[in-house]
Design a protein around this motif. Structure first.
Motif, PDB file in Angstrom:
ATOM      1  N   VAL A 262       2.026   3.890   4.862  1.00 47.26           N
ATOM      2  CA  VAL A 262       2.019   2.871   5.903  1.00 47.26           C
ATOM      3  C   VAL A 262       2.312   3.497   7.259  1.00 47.26           C
ATOM      4  O   VAL A 262       3.167   4.380   7.384  1.00 47.26           O
ATOM      5  CB  VAL A 262       3.096   1.793   5.625  1.00 47.26           C
TER       6      VAL A 262
ATOM      7  N   VAL B  85      -4.579  -3.339   9.077  1.00 49.65           N
ATOM      8  CA  VAL B  85      -5.768  -2.585   8.667  1.00 49.65           C
ATOM      9  C   VAL B  85      -5.463  -1.967   7.310  1.00 49.65           C
ATOM     10  O   VAL B  85      -4.357  -1.475   7.095  1.00 49.65           O
ATOM     11  CB  VAL B  85      -6.101  -1.458   9.676  1.00 49.65           C
ATOM     12  N   ARG B  86      -6.419  -2.025   6.397  1.00 51.37           N
ATOM     13  CA  ARG B  86      -6.226  -1.412   5.081  1.00 51.37           C
ATOM     14  C   ARG B  86      -7.319  -0.381   4.835  1.00 51.37           C
ATOM     15  O   ARG B  86      -8.508  -0.668   5.027  1.00 51.37           O
ATOM     16  CB  ARG B  86      -6.298  -2.471   3.973  1.00 51.37           C
TER      17      ARG B  86
ATOM     18  N   ARG C 158      -0.513  -2.495  11.962  1.00 50.53           N
ATOM     19  CA  ARG C 158      -0.011  -1.712  10.840  1.00 50.53           C
ATOM     20  C   ARG C 158      -1.215  -1.275  10.022  1.00 50.53           C
ATOM     21  O   ARG C 158      -2.185  -2.029   9.841  1.00 50.53           O
ATOM     22  CB  ARG C 158       0.999  -2.478   9.982  1.00 50.53           C
ATOM     23  N   VAL C 159      -1.172  -0.034   9.584  1.00 53.81           N
ATOM     24  CA  VAL C 159      -2.263   0.543   8.817  1.00 53.81           C
ATOM     25  C   VAL C 159      -1.702   0.946   7.463  1.00 53.81           C
ATOM     26  O   VAL C 159      -0.735   1.712   7.394  1.00 53.81           O
ATOM     27  CB  VAL C 159      -2.853   1.788   9.523  1.00 53.81           C
ATOM     28  N   GLY C 160      -2.273   0.416   6.398  1.00 50.58           N
ATOM     29  CA  GLY C 160      -1.888   0.814   5.053  1.00 50.58           C
ATOM     30  C   GLY C 160      -3.008   1.640   4.449  1.00 50.58           C
ATOM     31  O   GLY C 160      -4.176   1.361   4.702  1.00 50.58           O
TER      32      GLY C 160
ATOM     33  N   MET D 238       0.856  -1.181   0.000  1.00 53.47           N
ATOM     34  CA  MET D 238       0.000   0.000   0.000  1.00 53.47           C
ATOM     35  C   MET D 238       0.893   1.232   0.000  1.00 53.47           C
ATOM     36  O   MET D 238       2.027   1.178   0.422  1.00 53.47           O
ATOM     37  CB  MET D 238      -0.912  -0.012   1.223  1.00 53.47           C
TER      38      MET D 238
END
Lengths: 287, 335
Positions: free
Chosen positions: A4, A46-47, A15-17, A1
């Motif tokens: 990040v 999480v995306r 981790r959030v992308g 993604m």
């Protein structure tokens, strides 16, 4: 993604992308004092992505994805990207956390002992937790209390505190020096503003605490306090837990131990002052 | 491509000890997306891993074991509800693997309880389940009628207290499919377990897994279904498999399953069954399109397989009518 962000909150790494920079920039700013996930390996992903490629730019709508998702969750407008990230992190916990029994509750600590507050949405959990933090209690979290099946201890999960509607002004008045996120008006849950937990909450987030009192606050009633028997507390807490069923026997044993060892009280309050007085009274009574 | 990492880790778990943090993140995301995290965790048990990875896999093992216990209890509840009928009740898929103690059940995520019963008795079975607390899920009369007329199973039922879904099959492919497996032979050759429930015979179990993967579905979750086949062949072998597949009209999907399982997971199969056919490469790509965030990376292939699954399930004219009816009702394929 493309963008990040990774963070550790209590014992849990995320981790959030994101397809967009903005939500990640807000997370970086608000969580700037938090550590990275242990070993660089977060527990959950999480995306935040556009449902269709062109929705990155045209009427950008943030779809919440990740390791575990609820199908058909409606996307949010990009201005609520921070909320989408927070909701995504909540979802991963609610659906997949198995190491701890999760209680949908706020928790604060004093003298190594934890006060756990749970109730329906709107009962004032987050507001009370923030106000107690302003008075020197250590904030352990305003969304989930993590109960360890092996030790019976509560682990901290001090995410951003999610303040809603009128409580934003109440807490801002009580914490003039507090760090707040951007105002998020007209969300599906009303007007929201996040508050960053104070330095103590972040510095001591790896310290668990022994639960000492369980409170069921209810806002909008005449000031009152009554003891809640273990049987009723048990049932209320099964309803407040997102993974009680998934944990099976360990979940049952953890909850049984909690309600038999820890006294519970329901408190009704018409305003913040009464609530704080009732909390102190309940705390003294349990000491 | 994280799916390749996952395949490599399932084949040879020791290779995960060489992963760095980003490798672990990709592996875990792919394993969760493919619902193979429990399987991976069981495969990696006992290895020296980074603490954070070990915690994640320990949680996955816990979840899978709890899921297995729930699934076996659900099977037992079904047995009790149906015992008075004296009907053979054959467990299928995940519940069957767990109940029969097969390697495919180790760490496997188990969803619904799938059972096979003789078609002639299906009305009694349905009434007994309804009386024992199961309820309808599909409120739509078109869906209900469609299931009853054309599908290989009853419309799904859910238990009102335990929230558990049951699929009652009378055969293993939709009646509209070109292939008609021999349901009577499946039942006649099933094997009884301690406790009275039954599972399919070895070759039939492999045939069903292959039918489920290549003759019916759109290959979503295909890596897990192919892992089932790999494990089943390991436990049950391939003796008599070809003849049995022929009898059910499933020669093509079974052989494709064997070839791909050998190719991806290193399954030990007869020499003549190892060489991939040209079309297999498309299946192989469909099975292994995942990025480091667990996302499907080939939407076109995904939608192509989605359409293929519908064409396999029913003739084109019927499919057109079906899609028209669903579209009028506001249903949109692939949101």
């Amino acid at each position: 993604m493309r963008h990040v962000f990774a963070v550790r909150i209590g014992p849990v790494g995320f981790r959030v992308g994101s397809d967009w920079r903005a939500p990640v920039a807000q997370l970086e700013s608000l969580y700037r004092d938090y550590p990275a996930p242990a070993d660089g390996i977060p527990d959950f992903t999480v995306r935040l992505h556009a449902a269709r490629p062109w929705r990155r730019v045209i009427r950008p709508a943030v779809t919440i994805g990740g390791d575990y998702v609820i199908p058909d969750a409606a996307p949010l407008p990009l201005r609520l990207g921070l909320l989408a990230a927070e909701m995504g992190m909540n979802l991963q916990m609610a659906l997949a956390q198995r190491r701890y029994l999760l209680l949908h509750a706020s928790a604060v600590e004093r003298d190594g002992r934890a006060l756990v507050m749970t109730g329906l949405s709107g009962a004032g959990k987050s507001t009370l937790a923030a106000l107690l933090m302003a008075r020197g209690w250590r904030l352990m979290g305003d969304e989930f209390a993590l109960l360890d099946p092996e030790t019976g201890l509560v682990h901290a999960f001090p995410r951003l505190i999610s303040l809603k509607n009128e409580s934003v002004a109440v807490v801002r008045a009580a914490m003039p020096g507090g760090r707040f996120g951007p105002a998020l008006p007209d969300t599906p849950k009303g007007d929201i503003r996040h508050l960053v937990p104070d330095a103590q909450a972040i510095a001591r987030m790896a310290e668990p605490a022994r639960p000492a009192v369980i409170l069921f606050p209810a806002f909008g009633h005449r000031r009152d306090m009554r003891a809640v028997p273990p049987s009723e507390t048990f049932v209320r807490l099964t309803q407040a837990s997102t993974n009680y069923t998934a944990l099976g026997e360990p979940g049952f044993e953890t909850l049984t131990r909690l309600v038999t060892e820890v006294p519970a009280r329901a408190i009704d309050y018409p305003d913040a002052e009464s609530a704080l007085a009732l909390v102190e009274a309940a705390w003294e009574a349990a000491a | 491509m994280s799916a390749h990492l996952l395949i490599a880790a399932l084949r040879d778990p020791a290779c995960v000890t060489a992963l760095d943090a980003s490798g672990w993140n990709a592996l875990i995301a792919a394993a969760r997306a493919e619902r193979l995290i429990g399987t991976l965790a069981e495969r990696c048990a006992g290895l020296r891993l980074p603490d954070a990875a070990e915690r994640i896999l320990a949680d996955a093992r816990f979840s899978a074991r709890e899921g297995r216990r729930t699934a076996l209890w659900e099977a037992e509840a079904t047995r009790r509800a149906l015992a008075p009928l004296g009907v053979p009740v054959i467990l299928l898929k995940g519940t069957a693997y767990a109940a029969a103690g097969l390697a495919a059940g180790r760490g496997r995520a188990i969803g619904d309880c799938d059972i096979l019963v003789p078609k002639a008795r299906i009305g009694e079975v349905e009434r007994a389940l309804l009386a024992a607390g199961w309820e309808w899920v599909k409120p739509d009369p078109y869906d209900d009628a469609y299931y009853r007329r054309w599908m290989h199973e009853l419309p799904p039922l859910i238990h009102r207290d335990r929230d558990a879904m049951i699929d009652v099959h009378h055969t293993i492919l939709p009646l509209t499919a070109r292939v008609t497996p021999d349901a009577e032979a499946l039942i006649a050759d099933s094997e009884v377990l301690d406790g009275g429930l039954r599972v399919l015979g070895g070759s039939d179990m492999i045939c069903h897994a292959a039918a489920h993967l290549f003759a019916d579905g759109d290959l979503a979750g295909g890596l897990r279904n192919l892992w089932d086949i790999h494990c089943l062949i390991g436990d049950l072998g391939t003796d008599g498999l070809a003849a049995r597949a022929e009898r059910h009209g499933l020669r093509e999907p079974v052989l494709r399953a064997v070839r791909l399982s050998h190719h991806l997971y290193g399954t030990d199969v007869p020499d003549g069954w190892r060489h991939l056919r040209p079309a297999d490469w498309l299946f192989r790509r469909r099975l292994s399109s995942r990025d480091g965030w667990g996302r499907a990376t080939n939407r076109l292939l995904e939608e192509g397989f989605y359409m293929r699954s519908h064409l396999l399930r029913m003739p084109p004219g019927m499919l057109a009518r079906h899609l028209w009816t669903k579209w009028r009702k506001g249903h949109r394929p692939v949101a």
